[in-house]
Design an enzyme around this catalytic site. Structure first.
Site, PDB file in Angstrom:
ATOM      1  CD  GLU A 181     -27.171  27.778  66.713  1.00  0.00           C
ATOM      2  OE1 GLU A 181     -26.526  28.818  66.561  1.00  0.00           O
ATOM      3  OE2 GLU A 181     -26.925  26.718  66.104  1.00  0.00           O
TER       4      GLU A 181
ATOM      5  CG  ASP B 154     -23.807  23.869  67.067  1.00  0.00           C
ATOM      6  OD1 ASP B 154     -24.864  24.424  66.723  1.00  0.00           O
ATOM      7  OD2 ASP B 154     -22.867  23.642  66.275  1.00  0.00           O
TER       8      ASP B 154
ATOM      9  CG  ASP C 154     -20.086  20.936  64.487  1.00  0.00           C
ATOM     10  OD1 ASP C 154     -21.055  21.598  64.083  1.00  0.00           O
ATOM     11  OD2 ASP C 154     -19.370  20.243  63.749  1.00  0.00           O
TER      12      ASP C 154
END
Length: 174
Positions: free
Chosen positions: A67, A8, A139
């Site tokens: 991502e 991420d 996160d």
């Protein structure tokens, strides 16, 4: 069994999560956050690169899900996020990992069952799916969600001919 790294990305905090895909589900291996501080952007990107490289060396994943960049309202933030993604991707490419990208909606759909899920719902499902006792940092839980999404997408490709794909140069080619 395949080790999968989920990332991420962020220019200040990059979450990572490593899971083991057993073919019957996923098991937790590791997760955490790479914190870059408030220094110049170039130094923060170097910290992301080195941090992701260290996670790869330590845990030995063979594939990575990351991502995709979303369209932010603030162009400067979107550019910095894209640069942090680039630093993580270069670390993975240098280590020979195969890389796949997923939208936030794809991750939420794979983990929670709805693309409209919020971060807390993703975090709770990650805890449930990986049988975690403690909540990972937000996160890190997002990164674990990306790794779970990647495992789900890898499994869904197998019946459609991926198993018969030929290997060339260490990479799968369809």
């Amino acid at each position: 069994m395949t080790l999968i790294l989920g990332i991420d990305p962020g220019s200040r905090i990059t979450g990572y999560g490593v899971v083991r895909d057993t073919g019957r589900g996923c098991e937790y291996v590791a997760s955490g956050c790479i914190r870059t501080g408030d220094g110049p952007l170039a130094e923060r990107l170097q910290i992301v690169f080195r941090g992701v490289s260290e996670v790869i060396r330590t845990h030995g994943p063979v594939t990575m899900g990351i991502e995709q960049v979303f369209m932010a309202r603030n162009a400067d933030s979107a550019l910095k996020l894209g640069q942090a993604r680039g630093a993580a991707i270069v670390a993975a490419v240098e280590a020979g990992l195969e890389i796949s990208e997923y939208t936030a909606t794809q991750v939420k759909q794979a983990v929670v069952g709805t693309g409209a899920a919020d971060k807390q719902q993703v975090q709770m499902m990650v805890m449930h799916l990986l049988k975690l006792v403690q909540k990972p940092q937000i996160d890190a839980s997002d990164a674990l969600g990306i790794a779970l999404c990647h495992a789900h997408h890898r499994q869904s490709l197998i019946p459609h001919g991926l198993a018969s794909a030929k290997r060339r140069g260490g990479r799968l080619r369809l």
